[in-house]
Enzyme design. Sequence first.
Site: not given
Length: 484
Positions: A97, A180-181, A255, A257, A387, A457, A460
Amino acid sequence: MAINEIEPGQLFIGGQWREAADGARTEVLDPATGTVVTTVAEAGAADVDAAVRAARAAFDGGGWSGLSGRERGRVLRRVAELIRENAEELAALESLDVGKPITLCQAVDVTNAANDYEYFADLASSLHGATRDTPLNALAYTRREPLGVVAAITPFNFPLILAGSKLAPALAAGNTVVHKPADETPLSALYMARLLQRAGVPDGVVNVVTGAGPVAGEALLRHRGVDKIAFTGSTAVGRHAASVAGEALKPVTMELGGNAAHIVFEDADLEKAVGAIIKGFVFNTGQFCMGGPRLLVARPVYSTLLNILAEAVPGVPVGNPRQPETVVGPMAGEKHLRKVEEYVALARKEGGRIVCGGERLDLDGGYYYKPTVIADLPNDSRVVQEEIFGPVLTVQPFDSEDEAVALANSTPYGLASGVQTTNLARAHRIADRLQAGIVWVNDWAMLDPAVPFGGVKDSGFGREYGPEALAAYTRTKSVVVSLD
């Protein structure tokens, strides 16, 4: 293979498998080849509503929340046992996956998922209240109670682990869940729904809705029947999720970036440091919010370390994730690969020097990118500040502890950081000054369910893992009984 045990094109709601209300489906691709492996249901607002109603009914019925913590713990321990018994199938699904190497799935993803449920099973009976001494002629005490229905929204990069980091503490505390994935990587969530049911989790306590974030995810965020939102994903989407939760005054765990700095001082053991550095930016093909894509090196060892990386990084095995020797597999999808390509092209424009890598790897039609090291970029470069979320490492020199700390703290993110030094006093001194939720010293990605992690920051707030996570899925109620 485990994929044959997943109900094709169906959602898991109220303990039953069902089609999406409108019959919509979406394709799931194998990142190693770009080919379709199956289709899954694409939930709409009506499906999300059905899942939340099922979770609400299960919570209000008290069949799960009414159990003692010890009884819930027994069920969660059985979940951990089933994960281990089905480790081979789960690892194969996760590799198929996400595109992650099968050895990584076995050693990290499946192992940590089982550990998550086992750890919170042990904590389930620790939700104690306390009596409070007051001048009142009364008995005052507190209770820890579950919140109700939790919306767990997880990303594409660690589907199994990050689902467990939310579901395990939420269930241990007595909540019910709608999960919800990520729309790209839903397979292990569907397989886990079956294992949770086999373990004895009552119908409706865990529901899984697959589908697109702007549709299913948005409907879940805005549903009035949801009592808490637990989200892992990008900072941009996290801002939106938190604002929606704020409008409804719902508690959240975010949680988000990361863009962690990995600081190497001149007294570091370079042989050990190199292993941690490479792990920090190629782990999970760089698709790791707690990865270490920014390397800060003391100037006396800067050139030496760059030369070592130039020789070592091209030797990291990149290839088919189903081969046991593979360390770096494909990116999770074409859009993620294109994003990395765009950042490397930008690095060249901004004056960066490509020490190694810097291009796609043409293999089996998959989404591969060579691990890349970039030097000579200024600190205000977008490639340094933003990021990238891929196997890319930028390298910058520094001349003092103060400069190292200033560079490390110079981005908007604060999820993780790392220090390489043999000076114990320096390690503690620098760790105190770094703006990050977790600091690793002389290694990278040392994680355990007992150790909380989360961001500051733009990375999160709230914490996953540890007793802190369990507490985040409860509320405190005070009871004051008059003794007159």
